[in-house]
Scaffold this motif. Structure first.
Motif, PDB file in Angstrom:
ATOM      1  N   GLN A  25       1.034  -1.365   0.199  1.00 15.78           N
ATOM      2  CA  GLN A  25      -0.409  -0.117  -0.740  1.00 15.78           C
ATOM      3  C   GLN A  25       0.762   1.737   0.402  1.00 15.78           C
ATOM      4  OE1 GLN A  25      -3.527   0.509   0.151  1.00 15.78           O
ATOM      5  NE2 GLN A  25      -3.300  -2.005  -0.875  1.00 15.78           N
ATOM      6  N   LEU A  51      -2.986   5.799   4.611  1.00 15.36           N
ATOM      7  CA  LEU A  51      -2.787   4.978   3.217  1.00 15.36           C
ATOM      8  C   LEU A  51      -3.599   6.156   1.802  1.00 15.36           C
ATOM      9  CD1 LEU A  51      -4.189   2.225   5.298  1.00 15.36           C
ATOM     10  CD2 LEU A  51      -1.725   2.762   4.440  1.00 15.36           C
ATOM     11  N   ARG A  55      -0.232   0.016   9.321  1.00 19.55           N
ATOM     12  CA  ARG A  55      -0.047  -1.577   9.160  1.00 19.55           C
ATOM     13  C   ARG A  55      -2.159  -2.225   9.640  1.00 19.55           C
ATOM     14  NH1 ARG A  55       5.776  -2.447   8.434  1.00 19.55           N
ATOM     15  NH2 ARG A  55       6.203  -2.098  10.320  1.00 19.55           N
ATOM     16  N   TRP A  93      -4.376  -0.231   7.776  1.00 21.60           N
ATOM     17  CA  TRP A  93      -5.027  -1.406   6.955  1.00 21.60           C
ATOM     18  C   TRP A  93      -5.603  -2.694   6.999  1.00 21.60           C
ATOM     19  CZ3 TRP A  93      -6.161  -1.421   1.647  1.00 21.60           C
ATOM     20  CH2 TRP A  93      -6.499  -2.565   0.936  1.00 21.60           C
ATOM     21  N   ARG A  94      -5.333  -2.877   7.958  1.00 20.61           N
ATOM     22  CA  ARG A  94      -5.759  -4.392   8.819  1.00 20.61           C
ATOM     23  C   ARG A  94      -7.853  -4.440   8.756  1.00 20.61           C
ATOM     24  NH1 ARG A  94      -0.665  -6.272  10.326  1.00 20.61           N
ATOM     25  NH2 ARG A  94      -0.669  -4.885  12.461  1.00 20.61           N
ATOM     26  N   ALA A 105      -9.061  -3.471   5.758  1.00 18.40           N
ATOM     27  CA  ALA A 105      -8.886  -4.561   4.007  1.00 18.40           C
ATOM     28  C   ALA A 105     -10.333  -5.486   5.602  1.00 18.40           C
ATOM     29  CB  ALA A 105      -7.923  -5.100   4.371  1.00 18.40           C
TER      30      ALA A 105
END
Length: 58
Positions: A3, A18, A39, A42-43, A46
């Motif tokens: 990303q 992001l 990170r 993002w998790r 997502a």
């Protein structure tokens, strides 16, 4: 999955988001901490657990 992210230093903090999700910012006391927080972000994004998330597309 890689990303892209945008980041900058503001005083003693590193701030970033992001590229795909510009409305969701995070920060860290170091650049490495910021990357780890990105990170984690993002998790979360997502996982589909955040309702009504905004996404940038092209």
């Amino acid at each position: 999955m890689k990303q892209k992210f945008i980041y900058w230093q503001d005083g003693n903090l590193w701030i970033g988001y992001l590229e795909e999700f510009p409305d969701y910012w995070t920060q860290g006391e170091t650049l490495e901490e910021l990357k780890e927080n990105l990170r984690d972000l993002w998790r979360d994004l997502a996982s589909e657990n955040i309702p009504m998330k905004k996404v940038t597309g092209s």
